[in-house]
Write a protein that holds these residues in place. Structure first.
Motif, mmCIF file in Angstrom:
data_model
loop_
_atom_site.group_PDB
_atom_site.id
_atom_site.type_symbol
_atom_site.label_atom_id
_atom_site.label_comp_id
_atom_site.label_asym_id
_atom_site.label_seq_id
_atom_site.Cartn_x
_atom_site.Cartn_y
_atom_site.Cartn_z
ATOM 1 N N GLY A 163 -6.315 12.970 -25.907
ATOM 2 C CA GLY A 163 -5.244 13.806 -26.427
ATOM 3 C C GLY A 163 -4.021 13.754 -25.541
ATOM 4 O O GLY A 163 -4.000 13.111 -24.490
ATOM 5 N N ALA A 164 -2.984 14.441 -25.981
ATOM 6 C CA ALA A 164 -1.735 14.563 -25.228
ATOM 7 C C ALA A 164 -1.456 16.029 -24.982
ATOM 8 O O ALA A 164 -1.612 16.861 -25.888
ATOM 9 C CB ALA A 164 -0.580 13.935 -25.999
ATOM 10 N N GLY A 165 -1.029 16.345 -23.762
ATOM 11 C CA GLY A 165 -0.705 17.715 -23.416
ATOM 12 C C GLY A 165 0.765 17.898 -23.080
ATOM 13 O O GLY A 165 1.509 16.920 -22.961
ATOM 14 N N THR A 166 1.167 19.154 -22.931
ATOM 15 C CA THR A 166 2.564 19.516 -22.694
ATOM 16 C C THR A 166 3.454 18.895 -23.777
ATOM 17 O O THR A 166 4.517 18.331 -23.493
ATOM 18 C CB THR A 166 3.033 19.106 -21.284
ATOM 19 O OG1 THR A 166 1.977 19.324 -20.336
ATOM 20 C CG2 THR A 166 4.224 19.966 -20.849
ATOM 21 N N VAL A 167 3.007 19.007 -25.004
ATOM 22 C CA VAL A 167 3.759 18.496 -26.157
ATOM 23 C C VAL A 167 4.761 19.577 -26.544
ATOM 24 O O VAL A 167 4.377 20.671 -26.962
ATOM 25 C CB VAL A 167 2.822 18.167 -27.327
ATOM 26 C CG1 VAL A 167 3.613 17.623 -28.514
ATOM 27 C CG2 VAL A 167 1.758 17.166 -26.889
ATOM 28 N N MET A 168 6.044 19.272 -26.417
ATOM 29 C CA MET A 168 7.074 20.292 -26.560
ATOM 30 C C MET A 168 7.880 20.198 -27.848
ATOM 31 O O MET A 168 8.567 21.143 -28.218
ATOM 32 C CB MET A 168 8.030 20.217 -25.364
ATOM 33 C CG MET A 168 7.369 20.514 -24.037
ATOM 34 S SD MET A 168 6.775 22.215 -23.912
ATOM 35 C CE MET A 168 8.342 23.088 -23.831
ATOM 36 N N SER A 169 7.853 19.054 -28.519
ATOM 37 C CA SER A 169 8.701 18.869 -29.689
ATOM 38 C C SER A 169 7.978 18.042 -30.739
ATOM 39 O O SER A 169 6.953 17.397 -30.468
ATOM 40 C CB SER A 169 9.995 18.147 -29.292
ATOM 41 O OG SER A 169 9.710 16.814 -28.896
ATOM 42 N N ALA A 170 8.534 18.029 -31.938
ATOM 43 C CA ALA A 170 7.969 17.199 -33.003
ATOM 44 C C ALA A 170 8.026 15.726 -32.619
ATOM 45 O O ALA A 170 7.103 14.962 -32.918
ATOM 46 C CB ALA A 170 8.731 17.439 -34.304
ATOM 47 N N GLN A 171 9.098 15.319 -31.928
ATOM 48 C CA GLN A 171 9.188 13.919 -31.495
ATOM 49 C C GLN A 171 8.119 13.594 -30.462
ATOM 50 O O GLN A 171 7.514 12.515 -30.501
ATOM 51 C CB GLN A 171 10.571 13.619 -30.924
ATOM 52 C CG GLN A 171 10.792 12.135 -30.616
ATOM 53 C CD GLN A 171 10.664 11.273 -31.867
ATOM 54 O OE1 GLN A 171 11.340 11.507 -32.864
ATOM 55 N NE2 GLN A 171 9.786 10.276 -31.818
ATOM 56 N N ASP A 172 7.873 14.521 -29.540
ATOM 57 C CA ASP A 172 6.762 14.346 -28.592
ATOM 58 C C ASP A 172 5.457 14.118 -29.344
ATOM 59 O O ASP A 172 4.659 13.246 -28.986
ATOM 60 C CB ASP A 172 6.602 15.582 -27.705
ATOM 61 C CG ASP A 172 7.613 15.652 -26.582
ATOM 62 O OD1 ASP A 172 8.303 14.649 -26.322
ATOM 63 O OD2 ASP A 172 7.700 16.731 -25.957
ATOM 64 N N ALA A 173 5.237 14.945 -30.361
ATOM 65 C CA ALA A 173 4.004 14.834 -31.144
ATOM 66 C C ALA A 173 3.908 13.476 -31.820
ATOM 67 O O ALA A 173 2.852 12.815 -31.778
ATOM 68 C CB ALA A 173 3.936 15.954 -32.180
ATOM 69 N N ARG A 174 4.994 13.036 -32.419
ATOM 70 C CA ARG A 174 4.987 11.729 -33.091
ATOM 71 C C ARG A 174 4.725 10.597 -32.101
ATOM 72 O O ARG A 174 3.934 9.684 -32.379
ATOM 73 C CB ARG A 174 6.317 11.515 -33.823
ATOM 74 C CG ARG A 174 6.487 12.388 -35.063
ATOM 75 C CD ARG A 174 7.691 11.970 -35.879
ATOM 76 N NE ARG A 174 8.949 12.332 -35.246
ATOM 77 C CZ ARG A 174 9.573 13.489 -35.440
ATOM 78 N NH1 ARG A 174 9.051 14.412 -36.250
ATOM 79 N NH2 ARG A 174 10.732 13.747 -34.843
ATOM 80 N N ASP A 175 5.368 10.667 -30.949
ATOM 81 C CA ASP A 175 5.188 9.619 -29.941
ATOM 82 C C ASP A 175 3.744 9.582 -29.441
ATOM 83 O O ASP A 175 3.173 8.499 -29.262
ATOM 84 C CB ASP A 175 6.134 9.855 -28.761
ATOM 85 C CG ASP A 175 7.596 9.633 -29.118
ATOM 86 O OD1 ASP A 175 7.865 9.022 -30.175
ATOM 87 O OD2 ASP A 175 8.465 10.088 -28.343
#
Length: 208
Positions: free
Chosen positions: A64-76
């Protein structure tokens, strides 16, 4: 991937946050072998999407990915291979993106109001931070009004106190710098990380 089922069985996940990670594949493989296969790479780590992409080749890793702050972060992060997302607080844009892509999400919260908001936003489980400052009993307090909300204790969880938080009502606990210390990751000291990870896994298993 059913994140909630994995957390229910394993009761632990590992956060990786470091100034550099020269061997993400070796690090991820070490954690899998030590019994900590649920792993998040924090996006505050330089080149985190590239690290996630490289680590995604490790067999048995639940990444997984943590410290996801934005929709773009999520997409990346999702494009790089993350199969779940975590945030440090309430992030409606991230929640919307996760729902759109059918990716499990763990939103961060501290207060009862924030826990309720996380549930309303569709959080699979709620990450309670900073757990060590709040104490194990706080998780039992939260289960008063929210008996069915899965809570993940994050922040200051150690081999010495992990079992207390699980006994207090946390579904799972996070291993952070106590297992993957930034310096150990940056120097690829995998044997030291493996020893710490095994100790953390044993502490969680001892919680029953």
């Amino acid at each position: 991937m059913n994140l909630l089922a994995e957390l229910t069985v394993r009761r632990a996940l590992c956060i990786i946050r470091a100034p550099a990670i020269p061997d993400p594949v070796g690090l991820a493989g070490t954690l899998v072998e030590a019994g900590l296969p649920v792993v998040e790479f924090a996006l505050t780590t330089p080149e985190a999407p590239r690290l996630i992409e490289q680590a995604s080749s490790v067999d048995g890793l639940i990444l997984g990915a943590g410290t996801v702050m934005s929709a773009q972060d999520a997409r990346d992060a999702i494009a790089a291979g993350a199969s779940f997302l975590l945030t440090p607080g309430l992030r409606p844009d991230v929640a919307a993106e996760a729902a759109k892509r059918d990716v499990p999400l763990v939103l961060g919260a501290m207060t009862p109001t924030e826990v309720a908001a996380a549930v309303d936003l569709g959080s699979t489980a709620v990450k309670v931070f900073p757990a060590a400052r709040l104490g194990p009993a706080y998780f039992g307090d939260l289960h008063g009004p929210y008996p069915d909300v899965p809570l993940v204790a994050t922040g200051g969880i150690t081999t010495e106190n992990a079992a207390d938080f699980l006994a207090g009502g946390a579904l799972a606990v996070t291993a952070g710098s106590g297992v993957v210390a930034p310096a150990l990751a940056a120097e690829s000291r995998l044997s030291d990380i493996a020893e710490r990870a095994r100790g953390f896994v044993a502490a969680v298993a001892g919680a029953g």
